[in-house]
Scaffold this active site. Sequence first.
Site, PDB file in Angstrom:
ATOM      1  N   LYS A   1      -5.541 -11.011  -5.916  1.00  0.00           N
ATOM      2  CA  LYS A   1      -6.816 -11.254  -5.221  1.00  0.00           C
ATOM      3  C   LYS A   1      -7.898 -10.254  -5.636  1.00  0.00           C
ATOM      4  CE  LYS A   1      -6.775  -8.463  -1.108  1.00  0.00           C
ATOM      5  NZ  LYS A   1      -7.488  -8.276   0.111  1.00  0.00           N
TER       6      LYS A   1
ATOM      7  N   LYS B   1       0.830  -1.218   0.000  1.00  0.00           N
ATOM      8  CA  LYS B   1       0.000   0.000   0.000  1.00  0.00           C
ATOM      9  C   LYS B   1       0.856   1.256   0.000  1.00  0.00           C
ATOM     10  CE  LYS B   1      -4.308  -1.959   1.225  1.00  0.00           C
ATOM     11  NZ  LYS B   1      -5.604  -1.920   1.834  1.00  0.00           N
TER      12      LYS B   1
ATOM     13  N   LYS C   1     -11.415  -4.537  -3.360  1.00  0.00           N
ATOM     14  CA  LYS C   1     -12.214  -3.323  -3.570  1.00  0.00           C
ATOM     15  C   LYS C   1     -11.388  -2.240  -4.212  1.00  0.00           C
ATOM     16  CE  LYS C   1     -13.185  -3.801   1.103  1.00  0.00           C
ATOM     17  NZ  LYS C   1     -13.724  -3.662   2.367  1.00  0.00           N
TER      18      LYS C   1
HETATM   19  P1  ATP Z   1      -8.762  -3.766   0.027  1.00  0.00           P
HETATM   20  O1  ATP Z   1      -8.994  -3.899  -1.421  1.00  0.00           O
HETATM   21  O2  ATP Z   1      -8.964  -2.345   0.507  1.00  0.00           O
HETATM   22  O3  ATP Z   1      -7.499  -4.405   0.493  1.00  0.00           O
HETATM   23  P2  ATP Z   1     -10.341  -5.994   0.616  1.00  0.00           P
HETATM   24  O4  ATP Z   1     -11.194  -6.138  -0.563  1.00  0.00           O
HETATM   25  O5  ATP Z   1      -9.136  -6.854   0.709  1.00  0.00           O
HETATM   26  O6  ATP Z   1      -9.940  -4.493   0.757  1.00  0.00           O
HETATM   27  P3  ATP Z   1     -10.900  -6.126   3.415  1.00  0.00           P
HETATM   28  O7  ATP Z   1     -11.880  -5.234   4.086  1.00  0.00           O
HETATM   29  O8  ATP Z   1      -9.453  -5.817   3.599  1.00  0.00           O
HETATM   30  O9  ATP Z   1     -11.234  -6.201   1.860  1.00  0.00           O
HETATM   31  O10 ATP Z   1     -11.157  -7.617   3.849  1.00  0.00           O
HETATM   32  C1  ATP Z   1     -12.256  -8.061   4.590  1.00  0.00           C
HETATM   33  C2  ATP Z   1     -12.191  -9.545   4.795  1.00  0.00           C
HETATM   34  O11 ATP Z   1     -12.412 -10.189   3.559  1.00  0.00           O
HETATM   35  C3  ATP Z   1     -10.871 -10.067   5.338  1.00  0.00           C
HETATM   36  O12 ATP Z   1     -11.101 -11.150   6.222  1.00  0.00           O
HETATM   37  C4  ATP Z   1     -10.164 -10.502   4.112  1.00  0.00           C
HETATM   38  O13 ATP Z   1      -9.187 -11.453   4.365  1.00  0.00           O
HETATM   39  C5  ATP Z   1     -11.324 -11.067   3.284  1.00  0.00           C
HETATM   40  N1  ATP Z   1     -11.018 -10.940   1.879  1.00  0.00           N
HETATM   41  C6  ATP Z   1     -10.760  -9.814   1.203  1.00  0.00           C
HETATM   42  N2  ATP Z   1     -10.517 -10.067  -0.086  1.00  0.00           N
HETATM   43  C7  ATP Z   1     -10.639 -11.405  -0.226  1.00  0.00           C
HETATM   44  C8  ATP Z   1     -10.512 -12.288  -1.326  1.00  0.00           C
HETATM   45  N3  ATP Z   1     -10.236 -11.839  -2.526  1.00  0.00           N
HETATM   46  N4  ATP Z   1     -10.713 -13.605  -1.115  1.00  0.00           N
HETATM   47  C9  ATP Z   1     -11.022 -14.069   0.103  1.00  0.00           C
HETATM   48  N5  ATP Z   1     -11.148 -13.301   1.190  1.00  0.00           N
HETATM   49  C10 ATP Z   1     -10.963 -11.976   1.039  1.00  0.00           C
END
Ligand code: ATP
Length: 348
Positions: A209, A127, A212
Amino acid sequence: MAMEKDNNAGGTLDGLPILLTGLQPTAGIHLGNYLGALQNWVAMQRDHRCLFFISDMHAITVPGSGGGQLRKTTMDCAAFYLACGIDPEKSCIFIQSQVFGHAELAWVLGCLASVGQLERMTQFKDKSGHSGGFIGAGLLYYPILMAADILLYNAKRVPVGEDQRQHLELARDLAEKFNGTYGAFFNVPEAFVGNVCARVMSLQNPLVKMSKSDENTMGALFLMDSNDKIQKKIRTSVTDSEGSIRISAEKPGISNLLHIFSGISGDSVSALEERYAGVGYGQFKADIADAIIEKITPIRERFFHLRREENFLANVLEKGRIHAQGCALSLLDKVYDLVGFQRRFTEE
Ligand code: ATP
Ligand code: LTN
């Protein structure tokens, strides 16, 4: 959800393990969040004492995410928790910034962490590399706040996706450091990294992955997406030209779709491979889109209903806040005592 605030020794409460986890309310909930997190949390309510919170304090480490937008997405997140099946009668649901103690404990834990340890965190490196020059100290401190979230409730199990495992390691490390410095006190929490959907990949680049913050909005499938959008995102997802539906490291796109299909339908990946032997990608993708729509539509409907029920939502969060605050203050008092801070003479 009757939890006694002083009865949480050893990471258990009333004989059940204490489970704590949360999401950042930075944007909509996507399929990775649902399959990798929320869907599993719902099932975990059966045999855990659960605390599910919304980590709005973490969200402001992302530049430009605060203000009115954060106020809205925090309530969206709460509504999604309930819409997905988190039960406020069984579990405590609260907003991180409404409970005093998270930032205070983070300060104490931060004094036990080394800057080098924080700089080595993969998420910090990723980040800060995309920060456009400004690296907020909050981004560096983020994992300490996360450790405080967990230790403040003496949680035993912490469900997280693969991407958060390193932060969990830090929380464990800080619990042990605190215990070594001030006397055995914290339970050392365990990561709870779930099933095949612990890492749902981007539909446009299955080597990263689903996220968002992905600039390519076709890569992430949001629970709020319309049915048309879901069909389009799945139809245009990146696959390969081989034409067979099977798990393989050489076929990351198809492997990801199989994992998603399995997570949504509950069928095993091998059963799906068997069912789709000889079937074309077009049909396979259409079936996945249908299965996703079938699963998501009732969640979306419940979400919109709950979002209109402002008082109900506010009451759920207030009940959660009161409970969480009781647990947090009780634990913080003990921590302050061990650290050597002066006792307060008034009860909050
Ligand atoms: P960012 O894009 O800002 O990193 P994010 O999409 O990864 O956000 P978070 O709020 O960081 O979302 O994650 C919330 C939960 O969802 C955490 O437990 C994280 O491990 C899980 N998670 C996020 N993205 C994935 C994914 N692609 N697959 C499985 N679990 C996920
Ligand atoms: N950092 C996590 C959200 C989060 C969390 C926590 C998860 C903040 N504090 C404590 C589990 C336990 C994320 O971005 N997914």
